[in-house]
Design a protein around this motif. Structure first.
Motif, PDB file in Angstrom:
ATOM      1  N   HIS A 113       1.015  -1.363   0.379  1.00 12.78           N
ATOM      2  CA  HIS A 113      -0.119  -0.003  -0.307  1.00 12.78           C
ATOM      3  C   HIS A 113       1.049   1.141  -0.181  1.00 12.78           C
ATOM      4  O   HIS A 113       1.759   1.473   0.965  1.00 12.78           O
ATOM      5  N   ASN A 114       0.903   2.006  -1.392  1.00  9.52           N
ATOM      6  CA  ASN A 114       1.935   3.426  -1.176  1.00  9.52           C
ATOM      7  C   ASN A 114       1.457   3.869  -2.058  1.00  9.52           C
ATOM      8  O   ASN A 114       0.988   3.812  -2.943  1.00  9.52           O
ATOM      9  N   HIS A 115       1.628   4.996  -1.864  1.00 12.54           N
ATOM     10  CA  HIS A 115       0.462   6.629  -2.159  1.00 12.54           C
ATOM     11  C   HIS A 115       2.196   7.062  -3.314  1.00 12.54           C
ATOM     12  O   HIS A 115       2.546   7.678  -2.474  1.00 12.54           O
ATOM     13  N   ALA A 116       2.362   6.886  -4.435  1.00 14.40           N
ATOM     14  CA  ALA A 116       3.803   6.818  -4.984  1.00 14.40           C
ATOM     15  C   ALA A 116       3.726   8.346  -5.237  1.00 14.40           C
ATOM     16  O   ALA A 116       4.016   8.735  -6.794  1.00 14.40           O
ATOM     17  N   ARG A 118       6.284  11.525 -16.230  1.00 13.95           N
ATOM     18  CA  ARG A 118       7.732  11.032 -15.983  1.00 13.95           C
ATOM     19  C   ARG A 118       9.089  10.619 -15.305  1.00 13.95           C
ATOM     20  O   ARG A 118       9.492   9.800 -13.802  1.00 13.95           O
ATOM     21  N   ASP A 119       8.977  12.181 -14.604  1.00 14.92           N
ATOM     22  CA  ASP A 119      10.370  12.393 -13.683  1.00 14.92           C
ATOM     23  C   ASP A 119       9.841  11.454 -12.592  1.00 14.92           C
ATOM     24  O   ASP A 119      10.607  11.525 -11.516  1.00 14.92           O
ATOM     25  N   GLY A 120       8.731  12.578 -12.491  1.00 15.92           N
ATOM     26  CA  GLY A 120       8.484  11.894 -10.675  1.00 15.92           C
ATOM     27  C   GLY A 120       8.440  10.177 -10.503  1.00 15.92           C
ATOM     28  O   GLY A 120       8.349  10.003  -9.149  1.00 15.92           O
ATOM     29  N   ALA A 121       7.693   9.632 -11.643  1.00 15.27           N
ATOM     30  CA  ALA A 121       7.925   8.259 -11.164  1.00 15.27           C
ATOM     31  C   ALA A 121       8.927   7.491 -11.258  1.00 15.27           C
ATOM     32  O   ALA A 121       9.366   6.540 -10.612  1.00 15.27           O
ATOM     33  N   ALA A 122       9.987   8.146 -11.904  1.00 14.01           N
ATOM     34  CA  ALA A 122      11.812   7.617 -11.918  1.00 14.01           C
ATOM     35  C   ALA A 122      12.182   7.664 -10.506  1.00 14.01           C
ATOM     36  O   ALA A 122      12.835   7.203 -10.262  1.00 14.01           O
ATOM     37  N   HIS A 123      11.541   9.249  -9.808  1.00 19.96           N
ATOM     38  CA  HIS A 123      12.207   9.879  -8.887  1.00 19.96           C
ATOM     39  C   HIS A 123      11.766   8.407  -7.686  1.00 19.96           C
ATOM     40  O   HIS A 123      12.766   8.166  -6.854  1.00 19.96           O
ATOM     41  N   MET A 124      10.873   8.654  -8.068  1.00 20.05           N
ATOM     42  CA  MET A 124      10.424   7.605  -6.691  1.00 20.05           C
ATOM     43  C   MET A 124      10.384   5.652  -7.080  1.00 20.05           C
ATOM     44  O   MET A 124      11.119   5.393  -6.291  1.00 20.05           O
ATOM     45  N   SER A 125      10.556   5.443  -8.531  1.00 21.60           N
ATOM     46  CA  SER A 125      11.619   4.459  -9.002  1.00 21.60           C
ATOM     47  C   SER A 125      13.007   3.436  -7.768  1.00 21.60           C
ATOM     48  O   SER A 125      12.944   3.549  -6.769  1.00 21.60           O
ATOM     49  N   LYS A 126      13.407   5.315  -7.650  1.00 18.33           N
ATOM     50  CA  LYS A 126      14.464   5.073  -7.545  1.00 18.33           C
ATOM     51  C   LYS A 126      14.911   4.808  -5.965  1.00 18.33           C
ATOM     52  O   LYS A 126      15.883   4.226  -5.061  1.00 18.33           O
ATOM     53  N   ALA A 127      14.292   5.501  -5.286  1.00 15.22           N
ATOM     54  CA  ALA A 127      14.080   5.868  -4.076  1.00 15.22           C
ATOM     55  C   ALA A 127      13.392   4.348  -3.627  1.00 15.22           C
ATOM     56  O   ALA A 127      14.160   3.982  -2.671  1.00 15.22           O
ATOM     57  N   PHE A 128      12.801   3.633  -4.294  1.00 11.60           N
ATOM     58  CA  PHE A 128      12.212   2.498  -3.472  1.00 11.60           C
ATOM     59  C   PHE A 128      13.424   1.178  -3.767  1.00 11.60           C
ATOM     60  O   PHE A 128      13.590   0.654  -2.804  1.00 11.60           O
ATOM     61  N   ALA A 129      13.730   1.488  -4.399  1.00  8.03           N
ATOM     62  CA  ALA A 129      15.598   0.708  -4.954  1.00  8.03           C
ATOM     63  C   ALA A 129      16.009   0.372  -4.120  1.00  8.03           C
ATOM     64  O   ALA A 129      16.599  -0.405  -3.512  1.00  8.03           O
ATOM     65  N   ARG A 130      16.216   1.795  -3.487  1.00  6.99           N
ATOM     66  CA  ARG A 130      16.862   2.749  -2.327  1.00  6.99           C
ATOM     67  C   ARG A 130      17.172   1.495  -1.058  1.00  6.99           C
ATOM     68  O   ARG A 130      17.681   1.582  -0.536  1.00  6.99           O
ATOM     69  N   TYR A 131      16.047   1.667  -1.304  1.00  9.23           N
ATOM     70  CA  TYR A 131      14.914   0.852   0.604  1.00  9.23           C
ATOM     71  C   TYR A 131      15.092  -0.984   0.421  1.00  9.23           C
ATOM     72  O   TYR A 131      14.597  -1.371   1.053  1.00  9.23           O
ATOM     73  N   GLY A 132      15.303  -1.228  -1.039  1.00  5.62           N
ATOM     74  CA  GLY A 132      14.859  -2.534  -1.325  1.00  5.62           C
ATOM     75  C   GLY A 132      14.097  -2.798  -1.342  1.00  5.62           C
ATOM     76  O   GLY A 132      13.612  -4.379  -1.378  1.00  5.62           O
ATOM     77  N   THR A 150      16.485  -6.902  -9.484  1.00  9.82           N
ATOM     78  CA  THR A 150      15.049  -7.153  -9.252  1.00  9.82           C
ATOM     79  C   THR A 150      15.425  -7.656 -11.326  1.00  9.82           C
ATOM     80  O   THR A 150      15.800  -6.831 -11.814  1.00  9.82           O
ATOM     81  N   GLY A 151      14.522  -9.010 -10.925  1.00 10.97           N
ATOM     82  CA  GLY A 151      14.861  -9.670 -12.713  1.00 10.97           C
ATOM     83  C   GLY A 151      16.196 -10.051 -12.861  1.00 10.97           C
ATOM     84  O   GLY A 151      16.315 -10.090 -13.723  1.00 10.97           O
ATOM     85  N   GLY A 152      17.023  -9.778 -11.564  1.00 13.60           N
ATOM     86  CA  GLY A 152      18.628 -10.111 -12.426  1.00 13.60           C
ATOM     87  C   GLY A 152      19.569  -9.452 -12.338  1.00 13.60           C
ATOM     88  O   GLY A 152      20.269  -9.281 -12.416  1.00 13.60           O
ATOM     89  N   ARG A 153      18.617  -7.747 -12.266  1.00 17.35           N
ATOM     90  CA  ARG A 153      19.486  -6.489 -12.840  1.00 17.35           C
ATOM     91  C   ARG A 153      19.753  -5.808 -11.640  1.00 17.35           C
ATOM     92  O   ARG A 153      18.911  -5.810 -10.561  1.00 17.35           O
ATOM     93  N   THR A 154      21.018  -5.841 -11.378  1.00 14.13           N
ATOM     94  CA  THR A 154      21.297  -4.627  -9.931  1.00 14.13           C
ATOM     95  C   THR A 154      20.924  -3.685 -10.244  1.00 14.13           C
ATOM     96  O   THR A 154      21.011  -2.643 -11.042  1.00 14.13           O
ATOM     97  N   VAL A 155      19.675  -2.657  -9.175  1.00 14.89           N
ATOM     98  CA  VAL A 155      18.933  -1.663  -9.528  1.00 14.89           C
ATOM     99  C   VAL A 155      18.881  -0.330  -8.463  1.00 14.89           C
ATOM    100  O   VAL A 155      18.920   0.136  -9.020  1.00 14.89           O
ATOM    101  N   TYR A 156      20.438  -0.770  -7.405  1.00 22.23           N
ATOM    102  CA  TYR A 156      20.783   0.064  -6.570  1.00 22.23           C
ATOM    103  C   TYR A 156      21.757  -0.687  -6.292  1.00 22.23           C
ATOM    104  O   TYR A 156      22.278  -2.057  -6.010  1.00 22.23           O
ATOM    105  N   GLN A 157      22.949   0.417  -5.685  1.00 17.13           N
ATOM    106  CA  GLN A 157      24.086  -0.707  -5.123  1.00 17.13           C
ATOM    107  C   GLN A 157      24.428   1.094  -4.110  1.00 17.13           C
ATOM    108  O   GLN A 157      24.730   1.486  -5.067  1.00 17.13           O
ATOM    109  N   ALA A 158      25.067   0.582  -2.988  1.00 18.31           N
ATOM    110  CA  ALA A 158      25.040   1.910  -2.479  1.00 18.31           C
ATOM    111  C   ALA A 158      26.845   1.661  -2.497  1.00 18.31           C
ATOM    112  O   ALA A 158      27.722   0.953  -2.749  1.00 18.31           O
TER     113      ALA A 158
END
Length: 565
Positions: free
Chosen positions: A97-100, A245-259, A557-565
């Protein structure tokens, strides 16, 4: 979160570009792997094989899970091999449940911390809003977001008088991060035609001070009158699409950063999600929960829950509001809120008859019904509608969703189990919002966010952060579920504690089950989608009060690294 679709939740068109229906089938051979992770502490969330040290991935799916030798047998010359050096690996986290609100994060005035506990002053809020007011024409709205009334160091309520200091020529609004209450200045009330004598509408209130004067706070349905007041920026179609588009991409990066590798989106810009997928910027999987014109179009065109592919698919409905908010103290309860005079039982958003009709409509259309219900009164109303719809039109395993499902009792738990509903309670609240639990008291909190009660009843409860009302950090959420102790050191409802292993399952496999996707994700098993997270420490091994401090090292996600510290 309040469920009325607002101007920021651009629904987009019902375009289905890139959405398919079939999952691939394949058999990997030695040398086929795209990726091997070895020397790891893998928590698979698979009862048949709870632990492993390695796995192999090919074509976006796990093809081998076991020891290092088992996984390395699939490695070839082109295979990426990651030595985890003993780090913990878990399935990708799923937020149900997320309001992205990526556009809000990018473009609006943020007056609180969206992601963690942080205190602010009322003056700092005024300063930020004054800066925006200086940059926009008189009469245009000046708005602030992510306000939290218990994270103010002034230790007093935000008032209409405070916001009058921002401007007397601009309507000013500060939205509580819970989404059910907002604070307005005098100009906003005047433009909306609300006076001290204006009666409260059904399901909402214009709050007043002891002298009967408007104090600035407005709850639930009473906010609707402000939607048509004043003016707001108008963007060209091209600019609107770019911002989306920019808002959706920004949100997706934040999700990936938190796992987070899968998120149940509450509406939003569907076209933008497809656009960022096409350009390679969609880093998480989307279960899109529709409302308004999008939901109507689904029903009219026979589009049912589950249509789509492994990246974007239609899930349950957008949360259909039955009552108010837990964090803002407006949820509908059978007992009055402690210490309130005159007695206040919260806000019911609609009649039982209207709720019954709506649930029946979407249920008959093959769409998973999803109701926002916090208080025990509202949960009972949702269950009555679900039970009725299922009796009129029986469906095997309907998995009706109850978003929040905060305050329960034994009979409600029994009914949830009997009708096959899926609760999605707040997750990070036990840590982030413990400073609000005192408004309810220990007796009520023993039955609130009742993960233990649900699991003991055999109900596959899932995890819903309700961002932006609550932070979506899975480690914060897990610690809250395990300890029931907040940032302030206070423990509430300790009887509802669950184990770290249970919290991990709630946050992964149960999340997949909530959207009918448990066969394809939620655990590290051969054949499932290769969504996983590498962590700096083991959430099943560290001290319970240190879980939130664990860092995400890598998200895949799907075998692709989408975030790396």
């Amino acid at each position: 979160m309040r469920t009325t679709a607002n101007r920021r939740e651009v629904l987009g068109g019902l375009g289905l570009t890139g959405l398919g229906l079939a999952a691939p089938s394949f058999a990997a051979l030695p040398g086929d792997a795209d990726l091997v992770v070895r020397n790891a502490r893998v928590h698979t969330v698979d009862d048949r094989q709870p632990r492993a040290t390695a796995f192999a991935v090919a074509d976006g799916r796990f093809v081998a899970v076991g020891d290092d030798d088992t996984a390395m047998a699939f490695a070839g010359k082109r295979t990426q091999v990651i030595d985890a050096k003993g780090q913990a690996v878990v399935p990708g986290f799923i937020d149900c449940h997320n309001h992205a609100v990526g556009e809000v994060l990018l473009y609006e005035v943020i007056v609180g911390n969206p992601f963690d506990v942080e205190f602010f002053t009322i003056q700092s809020i005024i300063d930020k809003l004054q800066a925006r007011a200086a940059a926009v024409p008189p009469g245009q709205w000046v708005e602030g977001f992510f306000f939290d009334d218990t994270k103010i160091s002034d230790k007093r309520a935000l008032t209409k008088a405070d916001l009058d200091r921002v401007s007397t020529t601009h309507p000013v609004m500060v939205l509580h991060r819970g989404g059910h209450t907002a604070y307005y200045n005098s100009k906003a009330f005047a433009l909306a035609g609300v006076t001290d004598a204006t009666p409260n509408p059904p399901g909402g209130t214009f709050d007043r001070d002891p002298a009967g004067k408007l104090n600035g706070r407005v709850t639930d349905n009473a906010n609707d009158v402000f939607e048509k007041a004043g003016t707001r920026p108008v963007f060209s179609a091209a600019e609107t699409e770019r911002r989306g588009r920019d808002g959706a991409a920004h949100m997706s990066k934040a999700f990936a950063r938190y796992g987070l590798t899968s998120v149940h989106h509450q509406g939003g810009d569907f076209a933008a999600l497809q656009a960022i997928r096409a350009r390679g910027d969609l880093l998480h999987r989307v279960s899109y929960e529709s409302t308004g014109p999008m939901l109507d179009a689904m029903i009219a065109n026979g589009i049912k829950t589950g249509f789509g592919d492994d990246w974007i698919r239609f899930g349950a409905t957008f949360e259909h509001m039955v009552d108010g908010s837990f964090s803002e103290r407006t949820m509908a309860m059978s007992v009055p809120f402690p210490g309130r005079t005159p007695p206040y039982y919260g806000n019911v958003a609609q009649s039982q008859e209207a709720l019954n009709a709506w649930v029946e409509k979407v249920h008959r259309a093959g769409i998973q019904a999803n109701c926002h219900a916090n208080g025990d009164v509202a949960i009972g109303m949702a269950l009555t509608a679900y039970e009725r719809a299922q009796k009129l039109y029986p469906v095997a395993d309907p998995r009706f969703k109850i978003t929040h499902c905060t305050l329960v009792n034994d009979d409600l738990v029994r009914r949830i189990k009997a009708v096959g509903a899926i609760p999605a309670p707040f997750t990070s609240y036990a840590y982030y919002n413990s400073d609000k639990f005192g408004f309810y008291g220990e007796e009520l909190m023993r039955n609130a966010m009742a993960f233990r009660s649900f699991l003991d009843a055999g109900i596959p409860v899932c995890a819903g952060s309700d961002f932006y009302p609550g932070p979506f950090a899975p480690m914060m959420a897990m610690q809250g579920m395990v300890t029931r102790t907040g940032w302030d050191g206070q423990t509430w409802g300790a009887n509802q504690r669950i184990t770290p292993a249970e919290a991990l399952r709630v946050s992964t496999l149960n999340g997949a089950h909530a959207s009918f996707e448990e066969a394809s994700k939620g655990s590290i098993i051969t054949g499932k989608l290769a969504d996983f997270v590498m962590l700096s420490d083991d959430p099943l091994g560290v001290a319970h009060d240190k879980i939130k401090d664990i860092k995400v090292v890598r998200t895949v996600t799907g075998g692709r690294t989408v975030y790396q510290a």
